[in-house]
Motif scaffolding. Structure first.
Motif, PDB file in Angstrom:
ATOM      1  N   MET A 243      69.584  59.979  51.794  1.00 40.87           N
ATOM      2  CA  MET A 243      70.445  60.486  50.739  1.00 40.87           C
ATOM      3  C   MET A 243      70.288  59.623  49.494  1.00 40.87           C
ATOM      4  N   ALA A 244      70.099  60.259  48.351  1.00 38.06           N
ATOM      5  CA  ALA A 244      69.924  59.544  47.092  1.00 38.06           C
ATOM      6  C   ALA A 244      71.248  58.942  46.635  1.00 38.06           C
ATOM      7  N   SER A 245      71.131  57.811  45.946  1.00 38.91           N
ATOM      8  CA  SER A 245      72.323  57.183  45.382  1.00 38.91           C
ATOM      9  C   SER A 245      71.948  56.522  44.059  1.00 38.91           C
ATOM     10  N   PHE A 246      72.952  56.301  43.222  1.00 38.63           N
ATOM     11  CA  PHE A 246      72.724  55.664  41.934  1.00 38.63           C
ATOM     12  C   PHE A 246      72.746  54.153  42.092  1.00 38.63           C
ATOM     13  N   VAL A 247      71.802  53.485  41.406  1.00 35.95           N
ATOM     14  CA  VAL A 247      71.649  52.040  41.473  1.00 35.95           C
ATOM     15  C   VAL A 247      71.624  51.491  40.049  1.00 35.95           C
ATOM     16  N   LYS A 248      72.372  50.411  39.811  1.00 35.50           N
ATOM     17  CA  LYS A 248      72.367  49.769  38.488  1.00 35.50           C
ATOM     18  C   LYS A 248      70.998  49.144  38.227  1.00 35.50           C
ATOM     19  N   VAL A 249      70.435  49.440  37.022  1.00 38.32           N
ATOM     20  CA  VAL A 249      69.134  48.882  36.657  1.00 38.32           C
ATOM     21  C   VAL A 249      69.186  48.060  35.380  1.00 38.32           C
ATOM     22  N   ALA A 250      70.227  48.261  34.575  1.00 39.08           N
ATOM     23  CA  ALA A 250      70.356  47.535  33.305  1.00 39.08           C
ATOM     24  C   ALA A 250      71.762  47.784  32.761  1.00 39.08           C
ATOM     25  N   THR A 251      72.027  47.183  31.601  1.00 40.85           N
ATOM     26  CA  THR A 251      73.273  47.463  30.901  1.00 40.85           C
ATOM     27  C   THR A 251      72.934  48.053  29.537  1.00 40.85           C
ATOM     28  N   THR A 252      73.885  48.740  28.956  1.00 42.14           N
ATOM     29  CA  THR A 252      73.643  49.366  27.651  1.00 42.14           C
ATOM     30  C   THR A 252      73.331  48.316  26.589  1.00 42.14           C
ATOM     31  N   GLY A 253      73.825  47.103  26.754  1.00 41.96           N
ATOM     32  CA  GLY A 253      73.544  46.032  25.801  1.00 41.96           C
ATOM     33  C   GLY A 253      72.115  45.523  25.853  1.00 41.96           C
ATOM     34  N   GLU A 254      71.399  45.842  26.916  1.00 40.07           N
ATOM     35  CA  GLU A 254      70.013  45.402  27.070  1.00 40.07           C
ATOM     36  C   GLU A 254      69.004  46.330  26.414  1.00 40.07           C
ATOM     37  N   LEU A 255      69.443  47.522  26.014  1.00 38.03           N
ATOM     38  CA  LEU A 255      68.518  48.541  25.515  1.00 38.03           C
ATOM     39  C   LEU A 255      69.078  49.169  24.250  1.00 38.03           C
TER      40      LEU A 255
ATOM     41  N   VAL B 167      52.168  65.660  28.872  1.00 35.74           N
ATOM     42  CA  VAL B 167      52.118  66.383  27.608  1.00 35.74           C
ATOM     43  C   VAL B 167      50.678  66.450  27.106  1.00 35.74           C
ATOM     44  N   ARG B 168      49.910  65.386  27.376  1.00 40.62           N
ATOM     45  CA  ARG B 168      48.515  65.335  26.907  1.00 40.62           C
ATOM     46  C   ARG B 168      47.669  64.561  27.909  1.00 40.62           C
ATOM     47  N   PRO B 169      46.467  65.081  28.222  1.00 41.98           N
ATOM     48  CA  PRO B 169      45.542  64.378  29.113  1.00 41.98           C
ATOM     49  C   PRO B 169      45.095  63.044  28.468  1.00 41.98           C
ATOM     50  N   PRO B 170      44.460  62.166  29.208  1.00 40.74           N
ATOM     51  CA  PRO B 170      43.693  62.474  30.401  1.00 40.74           C
ATOM     52  C   PRO B 170      44.499  62.567  31.697  1.00 40.74           C
ATOM     53  N   ALA B 171      45.753  62.191  31.732  1.00 40.53           N
ATOM     54  CA  ALA B 171      46.545  62.367  32.956  1.00 40.53           C
ATOM     55  C   ALA B 171      46.701  63.861  33.230  1.00 40.53           C
ATOM     56  N   GLU B 172      46.664  64.224  34.512  1.00 46.18           N
ATOM     57  CA  GLU B 172      46.841  65.620  34.912  1.00 46.18           C
ATOM     58  C   GLU B 172      48.070  65.815  35.768  1.00 46.18           C
ATOM     59  N   VAL B 173      48.632  64.710  36.275  1.00 48.13           N
ATOM     60  CA  VAL B 173      49.769  64.758  37.186  1.00 48.13           C
ATOM     61  C   VAL B 173      50.970  64.096  36.514  1.00 48.13           C
ATOM     62  N   SER B 174      52.111  64.751  36.589  1.00 41.54           N
ATOM     63  CA  SER B 174      53.346  64.205  36.026  1.00 41.54           C
ATOM     64  C   SER B 174      53.759  62.947  36.774  1.00 41.54           C
ATOM     65  N   VAL B 175      54.616  62.137  36.144  1.00 42.52           N
ATOM     66  CA  VAL B 175      55.211  60.981  36.809  1.00 42.52           C
ATOM     67  C   VAL B 175      56.597  61.383  37.312  1.00 42.52           C
ATOM     68  N   SER B 176      57.107  60.633  38.267  1.00 41.00           N
ATOM     69  CA  SER B 176      58.446  60.923  38.785  1.00 41.00           C
ATOM     70  C   SER B 176      59.492  60.631  37.723  1.00 41.00           C
ATOM     71  N   TYR B 177      60.501  61.493  37.679  1.00 44.04           N
ATOM     72  CA  TYR B 177      61.636  61.320  36.783  1.00 44.04           C
ATOM     73  C   TYR B 177      62.848  61.012  37.647  1.00 44.04           C
ATOM     74  N   TYR B 178      63.672  60.073  37.184  1.00 43.76           N
ATOM     75  CA  TYR B 178      64.880  59.686  37.914  1.00 43.76           C
ATOM     76  C   TYR B 178      66.095  60.005  37.060  1.00 43.76           C
ATOM     77  N   ARG B 179      67.042  60.732  37.640  1.00 46.78           N
ATOM     78  CA  ARG B 179      68.284  61.000  36.909  1.00 46.78           C
ATOM     79  C   ARG B 179      68.954  59.677  36.596  1.00 46.78           C
ATOM     80  N   SER B 180      69.569  59.610  35.420  1.00 53.31           N
ATOM     81  CA  SER B 180      70.264  58.383  35.033  1.00 53.31           C
ATOM     82  C   SER B 180      71.652  58.723  34.520  1.00 53.31           C
ATOM     83  N   ARG B 181      72.506  57.709  34.532  1.00 51.74           N
ATOM     84  CA  ARG B 181      73.858  57.871  34.017  1.00 51.74           C
ATOM     85  C   ARG B 181      74.356  56.513  33.556  1.00 51.74           C
ATOM     86  N   VAL B 182      75.406  56.552  32.728  1.00 47.50           N
ATOM     87  CA  VAL B 182      76.069  55.337  32.283  1.00 47.50           C
ATOM     88  C   VAL B 182      77.424  55.280  32.973  1.00 47.50           C
TER      89      VAL B 182
END
Length: 102
Positions: A1-13, A78-93
């Motif tokens: 089961m997926a869960s949200f994990v803290k990765v940073a604070t708004t003050g860091e970005l 959006v533009r090659p040379p990559a042909e495969v998307s990267v994983s996207y992770y939902r985020s929240r504050v």
């Protein structure tokens, strides 16, 4: 089961900034775009370039190694040379914490 994990604070970005974060064995590129936070795999699917070091214009990041482009809001190529998307992770504050869903 997926869960949200803290990765940073708004003050860091600040507006338009990018941060590389390591969590649960994953290297993730975290982006602040227009007051929203977005998280994608940091590794370009073309040859492994660090997307967190790429130039961001709007919601598009350009891999610094070979110029592949990805949409940071969904991980799609959006533009090659990559042909495969990267994983996207939902985020929240949560308070001042930025959390991603793993």
């Amino acid at each position: 089961m997926a869960s949200f994990v803290k990765v940073a604070t708004t003050g860091e970005l600040g507006p338009g900034q990018t941060k590389k974060v390591e969590v649960d064995g994953k290297t993730i590129a975290l982006f602040e775009i227009g007051g929203s936070y977005h998280a994608i795999d940091d590794t370009c699917t073309h040859e492994g370039g660090p997307l967190s070091e790429g130039e961001v214009e709007g919601n598009i990041v350009t891999c610094p190694w070979h110029g592949a482009q990805f949409n940071v809001t969904n991980g799609e190529v959006v533009r090659p040379p990559a042909e495969v998307s990267v994983s996207y992770y939902r985020s929240r504050v949560n308070g001042s914490d930025i959390e991603v869903e793993l």
